[in-house]
Design a protein around this motif. Structure first.
Motif, short mmCIF file in Angstrom:
data_model
loop_
_atom_site.label_atom_id
_atom_site.label_comp_id
_atom_site.label_asym_id
_atom_site.label_seq_id
_atom_site.Cartn_x
_atom_site.Cartn_y
_atom_site.Cartn_z
N THR A 66 77.74 44.60 -2.92
CA THR A 66 77.24 44.66 -1.54
C THR A 66 75.72 44.50 -1.58
O THR A 66 75.02 45.21 -2.30
N LEU A 67 75.21 43.57 -0.80
CA LEU A 67 73.78 43.29 -0.81
C LEU A 67 73.11 44.07 0.34
O LEU A 67 73.75 44.38 1.33
N ALA B 145 53.27 45.86 -9.87
CA ALA B 145 54.29 46.66 -9.18
C ALA B 145 53.68 47.98 -8.68
O ALA B 145 52.89 48.61 -9.38
N GLU B 146 54.00 48.36 -7.45
CA GLU B 146 53.49 49.61 -6.88
C GLU B 146 54.47 50.74 -7.19
O GLU B 146 55.60 50.50 -7.60
N ASP B 147 54.00 51.96 -6.94
CA ASP B 147 54.85 53.11 -7.22
C ASP B 147 55.77 53.38 -6.04
O ASP B 147 55.68 54.40 -5.36
N ILE B 148 56.62 52.43 -5.79
CA ILE B 148 57.58 52.58 -4.70
C ILE B 148 58.93 52.11 -5.19
O ILE B 148 59.06 51.59 -6.31
N LEU B 149 59.93 52.24 -4.34
CA LEU B 149 61.26 51.74 -4.71
C LEU B 149 61.34 50.24 -4.38
O LEU B 149 60.74 49.78 -3.42
N TYR B 150 62.06 49.54 -5.21
CA TYR B 150 62.27 48.10 -4.98
C TYR B 150 63.76 47.82 -4.90
O TYR B 150 64.55 48.43 -5.61
N HIS B 151 64.10 46.88 -4.03
CA HIS B 151 65.46 46.32 -4.08
C HIS B 151 65.47 45.32 -5.23
O HIS B 151 64.58 44.48 -5.32
N ARG B 152 66.51 45.43 -6.09
CA ARG B 152 66.61 44.48 -7.20
C ARG B 152 67.87 43.65 -6.99
O ARG B 152 68.95 44.21 -6.77
N ILE B 153 67.69 42.36 -7.01
CA ILE B 153 68.84 41.47 -6.87
C ILE B 153 68.88 40.58 -8.11
O ILE B 153 67.91 39.87 -8.41
N THR C 228 66.00 37.57 -11.66
CA THR C 228 65.93 38.87 -10.99
C THR C 228 64.82 38.84 -9.94
O THR C 228 63.71 38.40 -10.20
N VAL C 229 65.19 39.33 -8.77
CA VAL C 229 64.27 39.35 -7.64
C VAL C 229 64.01 40.80 -7.27
O VAL C 229 64.95 41.60 -7.22
#
Lengths: 146, 809
Positions: free
Chosen positions: B679-680, B730-738, B802-803
């Motif tokens: 699920t995206l 990269a910042e200290d936050i959450l990232y969506h990884r696809i 990877t995105v």
């Protein structure tokens, strides 16, 4: 036997006029084709000629472009009922929106393939224009599969 | 016919207690009835019943109404009365005192056979040595003889004297109580039961409560709801429970008066009332309104207090001076003013003697003025006998004769030492303030409560060059720069109206003619009631700071303008670029289209006339033109990814993926590819760019598949922290990884970076068609979304793209 039809084509590109005429001849020998080199010439011809069944109109033309022609045609009580088919290389969405709002019936982007061109002209010729309203936006654009 | 034996004659009289004995011992032969042996059966039967009954009974028999009664009846006759001789006596002889009452009744029973029943009937009889009021409940009923005629009167009776008297007593008590309460001059009420139902309330009570008779019979809280929350109900409950009387004095009750609730002072008493069993069943409340007395007393106290205050406050002494003899009469207090006991009498010279030598002139001068003008006033010092110095103030008025000769002077005198001391304290503190203010480089100024300037520190005079205070107060306004006057006035008026601090930056003219920026500030000074008494203001020179700030602001403004210009140029060149891309793609495609079409025409129509080689050339020409078309379209896409068409919208990536899969359906089917996806996420993105991203990545995976293995493309999405994003920015936050993984031909790891560069190709055009722009577009798109893209390939095993896109809430 199809009844004889009269169609006008306004296009400043000689190659495209040639290809159009060849394609039309291969489909229907009886259809009368009148061609104009630009918008101004088209409007002059329309002043005196019998009204055609349909006009194919290029957009990018010198002196008077297709958009101007379309506006003039739709403002004329005499000419406003003639179906207009836009015949252009442009694929700019803004332009497509503009001519749709201006009252054109179809939008054809010029195909790269002769066979496709024939199919499209055939489709237009077999359209019964009587009480044929402007189609929906999705059906307005005739995509030529390349 | 029944024959009675002597034995049986005795038998009907057997037993029967005292009266049975009495009847037996009576010589009946002396009575009209004759001896018992001759008594008729009906009499015998009746007597037998009477004597054996525990209920009081009495019988009159025969025309003479001879009497019988039983033991139960006996007490009704009392001692020293009719017993025992009433037995066998004639009725009329026995009851002379009531015969007029009972005689007619008995006669009616005898004659007509009627019966009577009376309840609590008063029939006074003679007993206990006197005539007593006796109450009876009794019945008279006929006793019939053998022949059926009425032979006697049976009385079944019960003395109810005790009960009736109790009742009467209670009624009398109650009646007395009611009348007592009703007529009581103080408010009196009875509240019965635990609900405190208002059973009795006299007019005084109703007046006290501020109610009318409608409250009668209601529980006290319903009747006087305003008592809720006041202490009275609790007191009543307490009295009701404990039986202890409660007395209240000058208690405040909130009660209704003329339609509103007022404080009423009451003296009152709550007393428990008890029933016959000594159980508390009600509360007697008595009380009276003492509001007026309380108020009167308070007024008196107030007046006395005022009087005391007046005399003590002024400490004023009075005097009366004869201007001919200089005899002076003064109030005792005057002696105190001069430091003597009140009993001391002072003469005019005594007083003059006490004056502080240096002030003597002041007094003499004042005296001379008084004689001429009629009013006497001075403040001077006197020396007390203990050598202490005191300030006095004297006022006087001269009275003249008809021909204008001064006769007397009446006046007052008081000690004002305290006031003088206070004044000196104020003077000193004011002096301190002025010294302080004058020593400061800032401007210090004050205004009165109306905002009128009344003080300037020395620095103001020095700055403006105006040395006269009055002139400065008038001209001060003109020293403000004309451009700043309107704003100053507005801000000052605003502060005056609202009582808030005044704060304003404006320019003042230096006496040399230049203007300098000052920051003025004023705060209101308030008295104890909060009323503004004055304003204390300061003005600080901020000229240099202001100029610096202004210059800084100017520089910032200039820089901002420059940046704006640059920005505009940038936007313009971006637009030009977009325009160029459009024109290029359009106009370049135009001749290309013709080449394609005419080449197609030749192959269609002239194929027969061409050699094998000619056809091959045409086909190569065709494919070259197709590649050029692709190149133009990719360049267009790349330039679009660069431009500012950045319309972000919330987009479901699952929908985008579905769309892309449909567009690539032909290739997917043809290659028998399998695309798996988790699920995206739903992201706020530029929708068409993500469509392009997916298209490029999936098309790539399809294109670079192995010939012998059907492509398997797995798309997986999750959320990761910075540690998982292999990128320095990269910042200290959450990232969506696809992650898009394929099982294709892959590539060597050293190309991981390079493949994202424009026109970078890892394969020959003949092996895998393409322009080398697709991945560059992907990189651009992800950068537009502040994300990162990375590739990792393994030759002949596959590739993972990877995105990372920032997860925003």
């Amino acid at each position: 036997m199809k009844p004889e039809k009269t169609i006008f084509l306004a296009d400043d590109d000689a190659d495209d006029r040639l290809l159009f005429e060849e394609a039309l001849r291969e489909i229907s020998g009886g259809t009368q084709l009148t061609m104009a080199n630009d918008g101004e010439q088209l409007m002059t011809i329309l002043e005196n000629a019998l009204l055609p069944d349909v006009i194919f109109l290029d957009l990018n033309m010198p002196r008077k472009n297709g958009m101007e022609c379309l506006q003039e045609l739709k403002q004329s009580p005499k000419l406003k009922h003639i179906p207009i088919v836009i015949f252009s290389t442009s694929t700019q969405p803004e332009m497509i929106d503009k001519v749709y709002e201006g009252g054109a019936h179809y939008y054809i982007s010029k195909p790269r393939n002769f066979g496709v061109l024939k199919n499209i002209i055939d489709q237009i010729l077999s359209t019964n224009w009587r009480s044929f309203p402007q189609p929906s936006k999705e059906k307005f654009i005739i995509q030529s599969r390349q | 016919m029944i024959i009675e034996s002597p034995h049986s004659t005795e038998q009907f009289l057997s037993g029967g207690g005292e009266l049975g004995e009495c009847i037996r011992s009576t010589d009946w032969s002396l009575t009209p009835l004759g001896p018992p042996s001759g008594w008729p059966q009906s009499l015998r039967t009746t007597l037998s019943i009477i004597l054996s009954s525990p209920f009081p009974m009495f019988l009159w028999w025969g025309p003479d109404l001879i009497q019988f009664y039983n033991d139960a009846y006996r007490p009704s006759l009392g001692t020293n009365g009719k017993h025992p001789h009433a037995v066998g006596q004639r009725g009329v002889e026995c009851w002379p005192e009531i015969w007029t009452t009972i005689g007619p009744l008995i006669e009616r029973v005898m004659k007509n056979g009627e019966s009577f029943y009376f309840e609590d009937q008063l029939i006074p009889i003679y007993r206990n040595g006197g005539l007593e009021d006796v109450y009876w409940t009794f019945s008279y009923s006929p006793v019939r003889g053998e022949s059926g005629t009425v032979e006697g009167v049976l009385v079944v009776c019960n003395e109810t004297t005790g009960k009736v008297q109790n009742l009467e007593h209670a009624e009398e008590t109650s009646r007395q109580l009611r009348s007592l309460i009703a007529e009581a001059p103080i408010s009196t009420a009875v509240f019965s039961g635990p609900q405190f139902i208002i059973e009795l309330a006299n007019d005084e009570s109703l007046k006290l409560w501020g109610k009318d008779r409608r409250v009668m019979g209601k529980p006290v809280l319903d009747a006087i709801p305003e008592l809720k929350g006041q202490p009275f109900l609790d007191l009543m409950i307490d009295v009701y429970n404990t039986g202890k009387t409660f007395e209240g004095r000058e208690s405040v009750a909130r009660l209704e008066r003329d339609g509103s609730i007022r404080d009423v002072y009451v003296n009152f008493i709550f007393k428990a009332l008890r029933d016959a069993d000594d159980k508390i069943n009600a509360i007697l409340a008595m009380g009276y309104d003492v509001t007026e007395q309380v108020a009167a007393r308070q007024q008196l106290a107030d007046a006395a207090e005022r009087l005391t205050l007046a005399t003590e406050g002024t400490k004023m002494a009075t005097w009366d001076l004869d201007l001919k003899t200089f005899d002076i009469i003064h109030s005792p207090r005057l002696a105190r003013v001069f430091g003597h006991p009140e009993s001391t009498r002072l003469s005019f010279p005594d007083m003059r003697q006490a004056v502080y030598p240096r002030d003597l002139r002041v007094i003499e001068k004042a005296f001379d003025v008084a004689l001429k003008k009629g009013t006497y006033y001075y403040e001077a010092r006197v020396v007390h006998p203990d050598q202490s110095v005191h300030w006095i103030q004297t006022r006087g008025k001269v009275f003249y004769s008809d021909n204008h000769i001064p006769l007397r002077m009446l006046g007052t005198m008081m000690d004002i030492t305290e006031r003088k001391r206070a004044e000196r304290v104020i003077e000193e503190s004011e002096k301190k303030f002025r010294t302080l203010a004058d020593s400061m480089p800032q401007f210090i100024w004050t205004t009165d409560r109306a905002g009128k300037l009344n003080y300037f520190s020395r620095s103001v005079y020095q700055y403006t060059g105006i040395m006269d205070p009055k002139q400065l107060a008038e001209c001060w306004w003109k020293t403000i720069h004309p451009e700043d006057r309107k704003g100053t006035l507005k801000a000052w008026q605003e502060s005056q109206t609202t009582g808030t601090d005044f704060l304003f930056e404006h320019r003042f003219r230096h006496h040399e003619g230049t203007y300098r920026w000052q920051l003025s500030r004023a705060v209101p000074q308030r008295d104890v009631t909060g009323k503004i008494e004055m304003w204390v203001g300061t003005s600080t020179d901020i000229h240099d700071r202001k100029l610096f700030t202004d210059e800084l602001e100017n520089k910032v403004l200039q820089r901002t303008n420059e940046l704006n210009l640059l920005n505009q140029n940038l936007l313009k060149s971006n637009d030009e670029l977009a325009q160029f891309a459009y024109v290029a793609s359009h106009d370049l495609q135009e001749p290309l289209r013709k080449i394609q079409t005419f080449a197609g025409r030749i192959l269609d129509v002239e194929s027969k006339n061409l050699s094998e080689r000619g056809r091959d050339y045409f086909q190569r020409m065709q494919s070259a033109s197709v590649r050029m078309q692709q190149l133009i379209m990719d360049l267009l896409s790349f330039s679009r990814a660069n431009t500012n068409e950045k319309y972000f919208e919330v987009t479901d990536l699952n929908v985008i993926l579905q769309l892309v899969k449909e567009q690539l359906k032909d290739t997917i089917d043809q290659k028998q590819a399998v695309i798996l996806s988790s699920t995206l996420p739903v992201l706020n993105i530029i929708s068409f760019q993500f469509e392009q991203l997916f298209t490029n990545l999936i098309a790539n995976a399809l294109k670079f598949s192995k010939t012998d293995v059907p492509p398997l493309i797995a798309i997986h999405a999750d959320k990761v922290g910075r540690d998982h994003v292999h990128h320095k920015d990269a910042e200290d936050i959450l990232y969506h990884r696809i992650m898009i993984t394929d099982n294709g031909i892959g590539f060597e790891p050293q190309f991981n970076e390079r493949i994202f560069q424009v026109f970078q190709r890892l394969h020959g055009k003949d092996e895998y068609p393409g322009t080398g722009i697709g991945l560059a577009i992907c990189k651009k798109i992800i950068e537009n979304h502040q994300g990162f893209i990375e590739a990792s390939g393994q030759l002949n095993k596959g590739a993972v793209f990877t995105v990372y896109v920032p997860a925003r809430n």
